[in-house]
Scaffold this active site. Structure first.
Site, short mmCIF file in Angstrom:
data_model
loop_
_atom_site.label_atom_id
_atom_site.label_comp_id
_atom_site.label_asym_id
_atom_site.label_seq_id
_atom_site.Cartn_x
_atom_site.Cartn_y
_atom_site.Cartn_z
CG HIS A 1 4.64 -5.99 -1.22
ND1 HIS A 1 4.77 -4.71 -1.71
CD2 HIS A 1 3.41 -6.42 -1.61
CE1 HIS A 1 3.65 -4.39 -2.37
NE2 HIS A 1 2.83 -5.40 -2.32
CB SER B 1 -3.90 2.36 2.09
OG SER B 1 -3.99 1.74 0.83
CE LYS C 1 -3.35 -1.04 -0.68
NZ LYS C 1 -3.67 -1.64 -2.01
#
Length: 293
Positions: A106, A136, A46
């Site tokens: 990530h 988010s 995010k």
């Protein structure tokens, strides 16, 4: 697809909370063979991953918006550690992707497959302020069905601060990659800078990649990758993902894309608690975040 995806509790990979399907393919991810001209796009979840990927893909396609519509973003810029039932894994997609490849991840820096360092691949990292990330992420936990139930925002804030969300501690992630920024092959960007002055940030990216682009081409990139354009772009907005995996009726994948949305969600007490926690965990770091526009 017909696969009912139900969020289950996260597993643990070398102490980092992660989806069990991702952990299952970890041996293939760890053994992934990078190529010297791979460009790795690394972010905490995010933090503008899709936005940055779209910017890079259009740069790689020499400004051709049409070429960027050749496929969904997650096929154009494969997600290294991805695996869901019935879908090709990130590694499988990457093995079919022609060079030069764009790769997203990530993963925290300590879990990055060794071959990216061995091959001296360039890396672009983008960080976003944690208050907007947590809001988010909360919406994403609700709409992306692989996540466990986040509970209330107050409960999710605690989970986030404790580093018990998928990919672990935001603090460790942003600081771990920041400590690598001395390396000439790493460009460290901030989501907030990209929102405030996208022209300047795209120039930084072009310099880092050793590319030159005409002014009108840069303008086209900025228009094509604006939030409004991406939100309505079917090859970037994840609307093509089966509802069993992502339910856009709960929250769109590209939700607001603004700085400071946390102010619409945090109570005064939550904000104070978060600030204290932030100060403690960022103490001694020269990494600074803009929390509002």
């Amino acid at each position: 697809m017909g696969v009912e995806v139900v969020g289950e509790e996260l597993g643990s990979l070398h102490g980092i909370p992660l989806f069990k399907t991702f952990i299952e393919v970890w041996p293939q991810v760890e053994a992934f063979q990078a190529q010297p001209d791979d460009l790795l796009v690394s972010t905490y979840p995010k933090s503008g991953t899709t936005w940055l990927s779209e910017i890079l893909d259009i740069i790689y396609q020499d400004g051709s918006v049409e070429k960027c519509q050749r496929d969904a973003i997650y096929n154009r810029v494969p997600f290294l550690e991805y695996k869901e039932p019935g879908m090709p894994s990130g590694v499988e997609l990457l093995e079919k992707t022609p060079s030069p490849r764009l790769v997203t991840t990530h993963l925290p820096v300590q879990l990055l497959p060794k071959s990216f360092c061995d091959k001296n691949c360039k890396v672009i990292y983008m960080a976003r302020n944690p208050k907007d990330v947590v809001v988010s992420y909360y919406y994403f936990y609700q709409m992306a069905k692989t996540h466990p139930d986040p509970g209330t925002l107050a409960e999710f804030l605690e989970t986030f601060m404790a580093g018990k969300v998928a990919y672990g501690s935001w603090y460790e992630h942003v600081q771990g990659w920041w400590e690598k920024k001395q390396e000439k092959q790493l460009l460290y960007l901030f989501y907030e800078d990209m929102k405030k002055d996208p022209w300047q940030e795209v120039q930084k990216i072009l310099r880092f990649l050793g590319k030159e682009m005409a002014e009108e081409m840069v303008e086209r990139i900025l228009h094509h990758t604006s939030f409004q354009e991406m939100k309505k772009n079917p090859s970037a907005n994840y609307n093509s993902v089966p509802t069993a995996l992502m339910d856009h009726s709960i929250s769109p994948f590209l939700r607001k894309g603004i700085i400071g949305d946390w102010k619409n969600h945090f109570t005064v007490a939550q904000n104070e608690r978060f600030n204290q926690h932030y100060q403690k965990h960022m103490m001694g770091s020269d990494l600074h975040f803009q929390m509002e526009a």
